[in-house]
Scaffold this active site. Structure first.
Site, PDB file in Angstrom:
ATOM      1  N   HIS A  10      17.404  16.536 -39.765  1.00 25.33           N
ATOM      2  CA  HIS A  10      18.264  16.813 -40.913  1.00 25.33           C
ATOM      3  C   HIS A  10      17.919  18.149 -41.574  1.00 25.33           C
ATOM      4  O   HIS A  10      16.831  18.717 -41.378  1.00 25.33           O
ATOM      5  CB  HIS A  10      18.118  15.698 -41.956  1.00 25.33           C
ATOM      6  CG  HIS A  10      16.712  15.543 -42.461  1.00 25.33           C
ATOM      7  ND1 HIS A  10      16.171  16.349 -43.444  1.00 25.33           N
ATOM      8  CD2 HIS A  10      15.730  14.694 -42.102  1.00 25.33           C
ATOM      9  CE1 HIS A  10      14.929  16.006 -43.676  1.00 25.33           C
ATOM     10  NE2 HIS A  10      14.632  14.996 -42.876  1.00 25.33           N
ATOM     11  N   GLU A  83      13.067   7.785 -40.615  1.00 30.60           N
ATOM     12  CA  GLU A  83      11.694   8.281 -40.626  1.00 30.60           C
ATOM     13  C   GLU A  83      10.740   7.098 -40.807  1.00 30.60           C
ATOM     14  O   GLU A  83      11.139   5.989 -41.186  1.00 30.60           O
ATOM     15  CB  GLU A  83      11.521   9.313 -41.759  1.00 30.60           C
ATOM     16  CG  GLU A  83      10.166  10.003 -41.823  1.00 30.60           C
ATOM     17  CD  GLU A  83       9.811  10.738 -40.543  1.00 30.60           C
ATOM     18  OE1 GLU A  83       9.377  10.058 -39.578  1.00 30.60           O
ATOM     19  OE2 GLU A  83       9.941  11.972 -40.498  1.00 30.60           O
TER      20      GLU A  83
END
Length: 216
Positions: A10, A83
């Site tokens: 990202h 994550e």
């Protein structure tokens, strides 16, 4: 050509810029991150991806939305691409973690795959779910297909290490991913016992910015 999977990190967030461990805290892209997403999406769109999948956190969805808009392809979400859940470490800088949890921080820096990061997930658990997400995406592709998966820096590296057969304790030998850079894996479905995944690009992009903080 074999099936390929791009793991795309990202764009930048305020916590990235401040060096804070994000984990699964749902932090938005900042202005730099949004610009990174627009620029990188234009390059990835030229690869004509067949499948788009994003982690369900905002920073990955907003990054993927730029590619979806350019290609006209809808994207799906998969929480397995998140994550590492880092528990008490989330929101802390590396210096703060080292000061408050010195033994755990030392074990984390050594690459311990079974340490519960901040009391959350282990690296092994993250690697296992990342591998499953990549394998499931690849299974949906034609033989020459390409999937782009928007994910996170630490999770991507753990998935890569496991897919290419690297012991997780050594996964830090795979360099960090800069914001909005990507890695590409190619599935080798050989007929002579050479099946498996090959890392063909890593931290790819045009002049990627330095990695702000290592996660995962």
């Amino acid at each position: 050509m074999s099936r390929r999977v791009v793991l795309w990190r990202h764009g930048r967030t305020e916590w990235n810029a401040a060096g804070r461990f994000q984990g699964q805290t749902d932090v938005d892209l900042d202005d730099v991150g949004r610009q990174q997403a627009r620029e990188t999406a234009a390059r990835l769109a030229s690869l004509e991806p067949d499948l788009l999948v994003a982690s369900d956190l905002k920073r990955t969805q907003d990054t993927m939305a730029t590619l979806s808009a350019l290609t006209g392809k809808p994207y799906e979400t998969d929480q397995r691409l998140r994550e590492t859940f880092a528990g008490e470490w989330q929101g802390c800088t590396a210096a703060e973690i080292a000061a408050r949890w010195p033994d755990e921080y030392k074990a984390w820096r050594s690459g311990d795959p079974l340490l519960r990061v901040g009391g959350g997930e282990t690296r092994q658990e993250v690697a296992d779910r990342m591998v499953a997400a990549v394998q499931d995406a690849a299974a949906r592709l034609d033989d020459d297909g390409l999937a782009v998966l928007t994910t996170h820096g630490g999770a991507a590296r753990l998935g890569i290490a496991s897919l290419i057969g690297m012991p997780l304790k050594l996964f830090t030998n795979i360099g960090g991913l800069s914001n909005c850079s990507w890695s590409m894996l190619r599935r080798n479905d050989g007929e002579h016992g050479d099946e498996g995944w090959i890392l063909v690009e890593h931290n790819a992009g045009t002049l990627p910015t330095p990695v702000a903080i290592e996660e995962g």
